[in-house]
Design an enzyme around this catalytic site. Structure first.
Site, PDB file in Angstrom:
ATOM      1  N   LYS A  95      14.835  50.196 -60.674  1.00  0.00           N
ATOM      2  CA  LYS A  95      13.412  50.471 -60.413  1.00  0.00           C
ATOM      3  C   LYS A  95      13.155  50.472 -58.902  1.00  0.00           C
ATOM      4  O   LYS A  95      12.472  51.349 -58.380  1.00  0.00           O
ATOM      5  CB  LYS A  95      12.532  49.424 -61.118  1.00  0.00           C
ATOM      6  CG  LYS A  95      12.488  49.654 -62.628  1.00  0.00           C
ATOM      7  CD  LYS A  95      11.944  48.485 -63.427  1.00  0.00           C
ATOM      8  CE  LYS A  95      12.155  48.752 -64.912  1.00  0.00           C
ATOM      9  NZ  LYS A  95      11.902  47.598 -65.778  1.00  0.00           N
ATOM     10  N   GLN A  98       9.431  41.703 -65.718  1.00  0.00           N
ATOM     11  CA  GLN A  98      10.621  42.195 -66.425  1.00  0.00           C
ATOM     12  C   GLN A  98      10.871  41.359 -67.681  1.00  0.00           C
ATOM     13  O   GLN A  98      10.913  40.141 -67.631  1.00  0.00           O
ATOM     14  CB  GLN A  98      11.835  42.126 -65.475  1.00  0.00           C
ATOM     15  CG  GLN A  98      13.109  42.692 -66.048  1.00  0.00           C
ATOM     16  CD  GLN A  98      13.033  44.194 -66.332  1.00  0.00           C
ATOM     17  OE1 GLN A  98      12.517  44.965 -65.534  1.00  0.00           O
ATOM     18  NE2 GLN A  98      13.541  44.603 -67.485  1.00  0.00           N
ATOM     19  N   ASP A 121       2.836  48.666 -67.013  1.00  0.00           N
ATOM     20  CA  ASP A 121       3.516  48.841 -68.304  1.00  0.00           C
ATOM     21  C   ASP A 121       2.521  49.137 -69.425  1.00  0.00           C
ATOM     22  O   ASP A 121       2.921  49.389 -70.559  1.00  0.00           O
ATOM     23  CB  ASP A 121       4.286  47.556 -68.656  1.00  0.00           C
ATOM     24  CG  ASP A 121       5.784  47.739 -68.456  1.00  0.00           C
ATOM     25  OD1 ASP A 121       6.233  48.899 -68.446  1.00  0.00           O
ATOM     26  OD2 ASP A 121       6.481  46.718 -68.307  1.00  0.00           O
TER      27      ASP A 121
END
Ligand code: NDP
Length: 289
Positions: free
Chosen positions: A56, A100, A123
């Site tokens: 990422k 994460q 997200d």
């Protein structure tokens, strides 16, 4: 006649999206005099998570998006972790926050996600953003399902009217995936571990998205000839190889198309994340002005 099976690879889609994102970041910089910034919170030392976080950051760097990694001890308490998230929420120079997953088992992932400011929730996993997705007006859509739709569109797979099944009902993949397919006018069946006659159901489908998280569980007997299958699963197996939930070697000549693992859904997830960071950054900073 044997079917010519197409591999739905992410590379070309990613290249096209990256070129577009480059332009967006350029516009952003011209307008706000800084680049968008993503904060990634990594708790513990899970090797797979470390690889995902590194990718990422590399993609952010490639696109001119700033990124910062907050590495935290695996024994951190919920209260301490929420405190870090609140600090990021309050920082005007942070546009997106990603925690994460998976988190160590003593931490309640739902509670941690709820701590993220929905305006920075890249997200799309806060209740507020999931609710907006149900209502059809989400600002940030969960990255993997969003990436799957982009991939299918890139390969010109017409979703309208298709009979689709999603295997898996997690908040991060299965549920938003089913909603997005429905928004594309597909007719969607959701399947999970208690579904009876899973094989019989899947055999009726034009398109199946598999996110069961079970390495190579699904052989060709689960799908009708000429179906399209998206394999979200990703696993490192004993011999060190990466595989998905599909028995990929059985699919050639049977399916019309399927996504390879690696090189299918995974890179699409990262591209969607980048798109979400830039979109949320534009939204939030425009409203601050
Ligand atoms: P979860 O474990 O949270 O969810 C799995 C879902 O699959 C559950 O809903 C479960 O049902 C269902 N399921 C499990 N076994 C079966 C079965 N035998 N038959 C039918 N349904 C079953 O996983 P995630 O959604 O987080 O992830 C799924 C997979 O996708 C994993 O391999 C993960 O690594 C991968 N992944 C890949 C990403 C990428 O970018 N490529 C991103 C995110 C995930 P029930 O609800 O009844 O338990």
């Amino acid at each position: 006649m044997a079917i010519q099976t197409q591999l739905l690879k992410a590379r070309e889609v990613a290249q096209a999206s990256e070129a577009q994102l480059h332009n967006e970041v350029h516009k952003f910089k011209a307008h706000f005099s800084v680049s968008p910034q993503l904060a990634v919170v990594l708790v513990g030392h899970d090797p797979a998570s470390q690889v995902y976080v590194r990718r990422k950051h590399e993609t952010c760097h490639k696109l001119g998006i700033r990124s910062v990694k907050i590495e935290l001890h695996p024994d951190i308490t919920e209260k301490e972790l929420l405190h870090h998230i609140q600090r990021l929420n309050a920082d005007p120079d942070i546009d997106g926050i990603l925690v994460q997953m998976p988190l160590p088992s003593h931490l309640d992932a739902k509670k941690i996600i709820e701590g993220i400011d929905p305006l920075k929730d890249v997200d799309g996993l806060t209740t507020s953003n999931l609710g907006a997705l149900v209502a059809g007006n989400a600002k940030a859509v969960s990255c993997t399902p969003k990436g799957v739709i982009s991939l299918l569109k890139f390969y010109d797979i017409q979703l309208k009217g298709l009979n689709c099944a999603v295997v898996g009902r997690s908040l991060i993949v299965g549920k938003p995936m089913a909603l997005l397919l429905q928004q594309e006018d597909a007719t969607v069946t959701m399947c999970h571990s208690a579904t009876r006659n899973l094989k019989g159901i899947l055999q009726q489908m034009d398109l199946v998205v598999i996110a069961a998280g079970k390495p190579m569980l699904f052989g060709k007997e689960f799908f009708r000839e000429g179906a399209v299958v998206v394999d979200v699963g990703i696993h490192r197996i004993d011999n060190g190889q990466i595989c998905g939930d599909l028995k990929a070697t059985e699919m050639n000549g049977h399916l019309l198309a399927y996504t390879p693992v690696p090189g299918g859904v995974g890179p699409m997830t990262i591209i969607s994340l980048m798109e979400n960071v830039v979109k949320l950054a534009f939204n939030r900073r425009s409203n601050l002005k």
